[in-house]
Motif scaffolding. Structure first.
Motif, PDB file in Angstrom:
ATOM      1  N   LYS A  45      -8.044  -4.462   2.471  1.00 39.11           N
ATOM      2  CA  LYS A  45      -8.848  -2.811   3.138  1.00 39.11           C
ATOM      3  C   LYS A  45      -9.022  -2.341   2.972  1.00 39.11           C
ATOM      4  CE  LYS A  45     -13.052  -1.920   5.135  1.00 39.11           C
ATOM      5  NZ  LYS A  45     -13.196  -0.746   5.773  1.00 39.11           N
ATOM      6  N   GLY A  46      -8.438  -1.091   1.882  1.00 39.24           N
ATOM      7  CA  GLY A  46      -7.637  -0.182   2.697  1.00 39.24           C
ATOM      8  C   GLY A  46      -8.739   1.220   2.335  1.00 39.24           C
ATOM      9  N   THR A  47      -8.264   2.549   3.306  1.00 39.71           N
ATOM     10  CA  THR A  47      -9.368   3.739   2.935  1.00 39.71           C
ATOM     11  C   THR A  47      -9.036   4.154   1.664  1.00 39.71           C
ATOM     12  OG1 THR A  47      -9.760   3.371   5.404  1.00 39.71           O
ATOM     13  CG2 THR A  47      -9.837   5.209   4.982  1.00 39.71           C
ATOM     14  N   ALA A  48     -10.205   4.678   0.915  1.00 40.41           N
ATOM     15  CA  ALA A  48      -9.249   5.683  -0.059  1.00 40.41           C
ATOM     16  C   ALA A  48      -9.122   7.010   0.644  1.00 40.41           C
ATOM     17  CB  ALA A  48     -10.955   5.763  -1.538  1.00 40.41           C
TER      18      ALA A  48
ATOM     19  N   ILE B 171      -5.578   8.833  -4.445  1.00 40.11           N
ATOM     20  CA  ILE B 171      -5.844   8.104  -5.571  1.00 40.11           C
ATOM     21  C   ILE B 171      -4.555   6.956  -6.326  1.00 40.11           C
ATOM     22  CG2 ILE B 171      -7.564   8.479  -6.632  1.00 40.11           C
ATOM     23  CD1 ILE B 171      -7.694   5.274  -4.619  1.00 40.11           C
TER      24      ILE B 171
ATOM     25  N   LEU C 249      -2.749   3.994  -4.992  1.00 41.86           N
ATOM     26  CA  LEU C 249      -2.606   2.983  -5.623  1.00 41.86           C
ATOM     27  C   LEU C 249      -1.721   2.253  -6.405  1.00 41.86           C
ATOM     28  CD1 LEU C 249      -5.060   0.218  -6.080  1.00 41.86           C
ATOM     29  CD2 LEU C 249      -5.752   1.710  -8.085  1.00 41.86           C
TER      30      LEU C 249
ATOM     31  N   TYR D 248     -10.965  -0.688  -1.390  1.00 44.12           N
ATOM     32  CA  TYR D 248     -10.965   0.557  -0.992  1.00 44.12           C
ATOM     33  C   TYR D 248     -12.621   0.655  -0.120  1.00 44.12           C
ATOM     34  CZ  TYR D 248      -6.781   2.026  -2.826  1.00 44.12           C
ATOM     35  OH  TYR D 248      -5.347   1.428  -3.661  1.00 44.12           O
TER      36      TYR D 248
ATOM     37  N   VAL E 169     -14.567   6.778  -3.152  1.00 44.21           N
ATOM     38  CA  VAL E 169     -14.480   5.593  -3.554  1.00 44.21           C
ATOM     39  C   VAL E 169     -15.021   5.579  -4.724  1.00 44.21           C
ATOM     40  CG1 VAL E 169     -16.378   4.275  -3.134  1.00 44.21           C
ATOM     41  CG2 VAL E 169     -15.004   2.678  -2.275  1.00 44.21           C
TER      42      VAL E 169
ATOM     43  N   ALA F 267     -11.815   5.888  -6.288  1.00 40.31           N
ATOM     44  CA  ALA F 267     -10.396   4.310  -6.550  1.00 40.31           C
ATOM     45  C   ALA F 267     -10.897   3.357  -6.913  1.00 40.31           C
ATOM     46  CB  ALA F 267     -10.790   4.337  -4.993  1.00 40.31           C
TER      47      ALA F 267
ATOM     48  N   GLY G 198      -8.842   0.205  -8.360  1.00 42.17           N
ATOM     49  CA  GLY G 198      -9.246  -0.736  -6.781  1.00 42.17           C
ATOM     50  C   GLY G 198     -10.060  -1.973  -7.410  1.00 42.17           C
TER      51      GLY G 198
ATOM     52  N   TRP H 109     -15.174  -2.543  -3.448  1.00 45.13           N
ATOM     53  CA  TRP H 109     -15.959  -1.417  -2.272  1.00 45.13           C
ATOM     54  C   TRP H 109     -15.859  -2.110  -1.144  1.00 45.13           C
ATOM     55  CZ3 TRP H 109     -20.436   1.521  -3.192  1.00 45.13           C
ATOM     56  CH2 TRP H 109     -21.108   3.148  -2.589  1.00 45.13           C
TER      57      TRP H 109
END
Length: 297
Positions: A163-166, A172, A176, A191, A197, A200, A205, A208
């Motif tokens: 779980k990343g931060t967009a 992006i 990624l 993300y 997001v 992303a 990705g 969400w």
């Protein structure tokens, strides 16, 4: 049902001034998420204020939410804490309650090194038996996961997803690409960061992790489904419609805004845990106006 793809809804954790969780209010929050068939629920995430709660209160919240959901959707539970032994206790509590996975952020007072964070994940994954989500939230933990560290952790048995931060739309694709190159083939990457997001998801990705979905699952599901289907025009249209909400999140913080929104919607009048203060009345009026105009569900 996989918790590594689609929409994961992150609700607040209503509590009183002493940190006692209001379990009926929490169940009122998670019930519509399960009914909407979000892909997972992220309990006790950053929006759920996990660092403010004792182990006993986290366990009460987890038991109440999972009982309400009753197997309809997977529930991910935040297990971050300062000490590794406490993280292990929390992971075992979450597993015993029926959580699908633990959301593990490297919480610290003394800044941690990459090797220390790697050992944290290795220990908790190996000793708890609970699948883990790498919870990368620099804004709250002040720890930066490099792609190389993500790749090392992703190869530990029991690590399920990231779980990343967009970042902004312009960054992006590279963000990624770097992480895809570091992790094993097929390792899912999702993300957070509601206002970024959409791009992303369109870039590839898989998930969400959404603050807004904790109150508005149907609106967020529509955006998620469009983006994951590759319908960029529709996803961007839906995202554009939500821009007034994203503007509030960015200006006042999503945590404060969703507490205000939950009160305005009549779900709970719980306040953020102190020292975090509720939004001033004038700003709450702005939140109410946006909610009325957007008609979210």
């Amino acid at each position: 049902m996989s918790f590594t793809k689609g929409l994961s809804a992150f609700p607040i954790t209503p509590m009183n001034a002493n940190g006692r969780v209001d379990t009926p209010a929490l169940q009122r929050l998670v019930a519509p998420l399960a009914a909407a068939k979000v892909d997972s629920i992220g309990l006790l995430g950053s929006t759920g204020s996990y660092p403010f709660l004792t182990r006993d209160e986290r366990r009460r919240a987890t038991d109440a939410a999972i009982a309400e959901v009753n197997g309809r959707v997977p529930v991910l539970v935040g297990i971050g804490a300062l000490r590794t032994d406490e993280v292990l206790h929390l992971a075992r509590d979450a597993k015993a309650a029926g959580a699908a996975a633990g959301l593990l952020a490297p919480v610290s007072y003394t800044p941690l090194t990459p090797d220390e964070v790697f050992e944290l994940f290795k220990t908790v994954a190996g000793e708890s038996g609970l699948p883990l989500v790498i919870y990368d939230n620099f804004a709250t933990t002040h720890f930066t996961f490099t792609p190389e560290l993500v790749g090392r952790i992703a190869r530990i048995p029991g690590i399920a997803t990231l779980k990343g931060t967009a970042p902004d739309a312009s960054a992006i694709a590279d963000h990624l690409k770097q992480r895809r190159a570091a992790v094993p083939a097929g390792f899912p990457i999702g993300y957070a960061g509601d206002w970024n997001v959409t791009e992303a998801l369109l870039a590839g990705g898989e998930a969400w992790y959404s603050v807004a979905a904790g109150l508005f699952p149907h609106s967020c599901l529509a955006l998620t489904r469009a983006a994951l289907a590759g319908d960029a025009a529709e996803a961007r249209r839906l995202n554009g419609a939500l821009q007034p909400l994203w503007d509030l999140f960015k200006q006042y913080s999503s945590l404060r805004v969703v507490y205000a929104a939950a009160d305005i919607l009549g779900i709970t009048d719980a306040k953020p845990p102190k020292p975090v203060l509720p939004l001033p009345d004038a700003v709450q009026d702005k939140v109410a106006k946006v909610l009325k105009e957007l008609q979210l569900s």
